[in-house]
Design a protein around this motif. Structure first.
Motif, PDB file in Angstrom:
ATOM      1  N   ARG A 105     -16.266  21.961 -27.938  1.00 22.57           N
ATOM      2  CA  ARG A 105     -16.413  22.759 -26.877  1.00 22.57           C
ATOM      3  C   ARG A 105     -16.949  24.259 -27.236  1.00 22.57           C
ATOM      4  N   GLU A 106     -16.865  24.669 -28.388  1.00 23.47           N
ATOM      5  CA  GLU A 106     -17.145  25.975 -28.890  1.00 23.47           C
ATOM      6  C   GLU A 106     -18.565  25.699 -29.400  1.00 23.47           C
ATOM      7  N   ALA A 107     -18.961  24.571 -29.925  1.00 19.33           N
ATOM      8  CA  ALA A 107     -20.178  24.299 -30.543  1.00 19.33           C
ATOM      9  C   ALA A 107     -21.260  24.122 -29.336  1.00 19.33           C
ATOM     10  N   ARG A 108     -20.795  23.520 -28.346  1.00 16.78           N
ATOM     11  CA  ARG A 108     -21.736  23.305 -27.111  1.00 16.78           C
ATOM     12  C   ARG A 108     -21.884  24.439 -26.313  1.00 16.78           C
ATOM     13  N   ALA A 109     -21.572  25.591 -26.469  1.00 16.30           N
ATOM     14  CA  ALA A 109     -21.838  26.864 -26.088  1.00 16.30           C
ATOM     15  C   ALA A 109     -23.273  27.080 -26.421  1.00 16.30           C
ATOM     16  N   ASP A 110     -23.657  26.693 -27.733  1.00 12.77           N
ATOM     17  CA  ASP A 110     -24.922  26.812 -27.957  1.00 12.77           C
ATOM     18  C   ASP A 110     -25.810  26.120 -27.180  1.00 12.77           C
ATOM     19  N   THR A 111     -26.926  26.656 -26.924  1.00 13.08           N
ATOM     20  CA  THR A 111     -28.061  25.985 -26.174  1.00 13.08           C
ATOM     21  C   THR A 111     -28.617  24.717 -26.382  1.00 13.08           C
ATOM     22  N   ALA A 112     -28.650  24.726 -27.934  1.00 16.73           N
ATOM     23  CA  ALA A 112     -29.128  23.383 -28.428  1.00 16.73           C
ATOM     24  C   ALA A 112     -28.325  22.189 -28.437  1.00 16.73           C
ATOM     25  N   LEU A 113     -27.133  22.440 -27.919  1.00 16.07           N
ATOM     26  CA  LEU A 113     -26.049  21.484 -28.018  1.00 16.07           C
ATOM     27  C   LEU A 113     -25.585  21.411 -26.303  1.00 16.07           C
ATOM     28  N   ALA A 114     -25.970  21.922 -25.473  1.00 16.98           N
ATOM     29  CA  ALA A 114     -25.597  22.370 -24.038  1.00 16.98           C
ATOM     30  C   ALA A 114     -25.827  20.956 -23.347  1.00 16.98           C
ATOM     31  N   ASP A 115     -27.017  20.206 -23.750  1.00 20.02           N
ATOM     32  CA  ASP A 115     -27.336  18.971 -23.048  1.00 20.02           C
ATOM     33  C   ASP A 115     -26.841  17.646 -23.477  1.00 20.02           C
ATOM     34  N   VAL A 116     -26.012  18.028 -24.689  1.00 16.99           N
ATOM     35  CA  VAL A 116     -25.321  16.755 -25.170  1.00 16.99           C
ATOM     36  C   VAL A 116     -24.478  16.106 -24.432  1.00 16.99           C
ATOM     37  N   PRO A 117     -24.522  14.762 -23.835  1.00 16.99           N
ATOM     38  CA  PRO A 117     -23.605  14.020 -22.883  1.00 16.99           C
ATOM     39  C   PRO A 117     -22.321  13.779 -23.401  1.00 16.99           C
ATOM     40  N   GLU A 118     -20.993  14.025 -22.475  1.00 16.45           N
ATOM     41  CA  GLU A 118     -19.862  13.750 -23.027  1.00 16.45           C
ATOM     42  C   GLU A 118     -19.364  12.549 -22.745  1.00 16.45           C
ATOM     43  N   VAL A 119     -18.851  11.863 -23.792  1.00 18.47           N
ATOM     44  CA  VAL A 119     -18.285  10.640 -23.952  1.00 18.47           C
ATOM     45  C   VAL A 119     -17.103  10.378 -24.327  1.00 18.47           C
ATOM     46  N   ASP A 120     -16.223   9.235 -24.273  1.00 17.77           N
ATOM     47  CA  ASP A 120     -14.803   8.983 -24.750  1.00 17.77           C
ATOM     48  C   ASP A 120     -14.795   8.472 -26.069  1.00 17.77           C
ATOM     49  N   LEU A 121     -15.821   7.793 -26.403  1.00 15.79           N
ATOM     50  CA  LEU A 121     -15.666   7.022 -27.749  1.00 15.79           C
ATOM     51  C   LEU A 121     -17.329   7.242 -28.424  1.00 15.79           C
ATOM     52  N   VAL A 122     -17.418   7.178 -29.399  1.00 19.47           N
ATOM     53  CA  VAL A 122     -18.742   7.131 -30.055  1.00 19.47           C
ATOM     54  C   VAL A 122     -18.571   5.820 -31.126  1.00 19.47           C
ATOM     55  N   ILE A 123     -19.521   4.715 -30.789  1.00 20.38           N
ATOM     56  CA  ILE A 123     -19.585   3.733 -31.621  1.00 20.38           C
ATOM     57  C   ILE A 123     -21.092   3.457 -32.085  1.00 20.38           C
ATOM     58  N   ALA A 124     -21.199   4.166 -32.958  1.00 20.23           N
ATOM     59  CA  ALA A 124     -22.614   4.042 -33.478  1.00 20.23           C
ATOM     60  C   ALA A 124     -22.937   4.331 -34.988  1.00 20.23           C
ATOM     61  N   GLY A 125     -22.198   3.300 -35.976  1.00 17.40           N
ATOM     62  CA  GLY A 125     -22.471   3.261 -37.317  1.00 17.40           C
ATOM     63  C   GLY A 125     -21.889   4.505 -37.862  1.00 17.40           C
TER      64      GLY A 125
END
Length: 350
Positions: A150-170
């Motif tokens: 949440r702190e990192a996503r305040a950065d404009t470069a990360l603001a558009d990263v969608p929020e998910v419950d799990l990451v299953i991506a290798g």
């Protein structure tokens, strides 16, 4: 003429100001200078900083409250059951998570895992129940709802990263990722190692020491990128001509860069590289084995331990009924034997 010159200068300034940013939020000089390069292209990537955490242990599925169905229960599990499950996935991993360009459907081992977890939660298929969200390699772990993110996503470069419950991506389960992103990992569902993919015309190359002066591409902030940077630094220390480490926001962009001649090799998870070779027979996967065997695990917020325990219960069931082994054999049947690593042990086996 003066007006035309002024207009050209203004457009040049505008293009420079709109340069794409890397996941850390800093525009890279390389991608600014050449608009043909993908967002986040960087020939001077930074290695992941060392961390104090020494373990990436996963919570025991039996060490907490259980629901009426006998599976782990808690606020995160109940919330997901009410509003659906959001899973961050790749769409460029041929055997683990790949999008069919005709139907638009995603398929692969990791999609099977997402569907099995959703079914155990009672979440129906389809976007209203199980929603599969394509994530870039570099930003995938920022998509989890943690205090650090949440702190990192305040950065404009990360603001558009969608929020998910799990990451299953290798995702490789490492202690530093637990510390950096504030996440928890599930039990491992597979293991792999790094490899090297080159164009068919590149001869005399067996490993990183044969790539001095050549560009080697990996996804930013990955364990693969760290290994490339370590190889470069080792070559420098030994007074050899070093390779050029290249990082991009999404590992899939490395294949495009290789095809277009912007880089000379792709250094990534060997299972991913087998998929790239499958897509482009003009590439060659070297008989090279990276220095580390990594365990792939499902990532979730460290603030949602009950959900991770639930995922572990599902993985435990899949080991017990043989479906996890069968899925690995099905999806990776075409890989050479020396690249088909066995499933890692279940840390909570009783």
């Amino acid at each position: 003429m003066i007006r035309i010159a002024a207009l050209v200068a203004a457009l040049a300034c505008l293009a420079a100001c709109a340069a794409p940013a890397a996941p850390g939020g800093t525009p890279t000089a390389s991608s600014t200078a050449n608009p043909a390069l993908p967002p986040g292209y960087d020939e001077h990537p930074q290695r992941t900083p060392p961390c104090s955490t020494t373990s990436a242990d996963s919570p025991d599925p039996a060490a907490g409250p259980l629901g009426p169905d006998g599976r782990p229960d808690g606020p995160a599990v109940r919330r997901v059951r009410e509003r659906g499950l959001r899973v961050g996935v790749s769409q460029t991993g041929q055997f683990r998570s790949k999008r069919d360009l005709v139907t638009g459907e995603l398929f692969g081992l990791e999609i099977d895992l997402a569907k099995r977890i959703a079914a155990a939660l009672g979440v129906p298929a389809g976007d209203e129940g199980l929603r599969l969200v394509s994530l870039p390699t570099g930003g995938r772990l920022y998509s989890l709802d943690t205090a650090a993110n949440r702190e990192a996503r305040a950065d404009t470069a990360l603001a558009d990263v969608p929020e998910v419950d799990l990451v299953i991506a290798g995702v490789s389960a490492t202690p530093c990722r637990v510390e950096k992103y504030g996440l928890l990992f599930s039990e491992p569902y597979g293991q792999t190692h790094s490899g090297l993919l080159v164009r068919a015309g590149l001869t005399g190359v067996a490993g990183p020491d044969d790539l001095g002066g050549k560009k080697v591409c990996s996804g930013v902030s990955t364990t693969n990128s760290d290994e490339v940077i370590d190889e470069r630094d080792r070559q420098l220390a030994q007074r050899k001509r070093p390779l050029v480490a290249v990082a991009v926001n999404d590992t899939g962009d490395c294949l495009m860069l290789l095809q277009r001649g912007f880089v000379d090799a792709v250094y990534s998870d060997v299972l991913v590289l087998h998929g790239y070779r499958y897509q482009d027979p003009g590439t060659v996967l070297l008989d090279y084995h990276g220095p580390v065997t990594t365990r792939m695990a499902i990532a979730a917020s460290g603030e949602q331990e009950d959900l991770v325990r639930f995922v572990n219960a599902v993985l435990h069931d899949m080991r017990a009924d043989g479906s996890l082994q069968r899925a690995n054999e099905e999806w990776f049947a075409g890989l050479p034997e020396h690249h088909r690593l066995p499933l890692p042990d279940d840390p909570h086996q009783r």
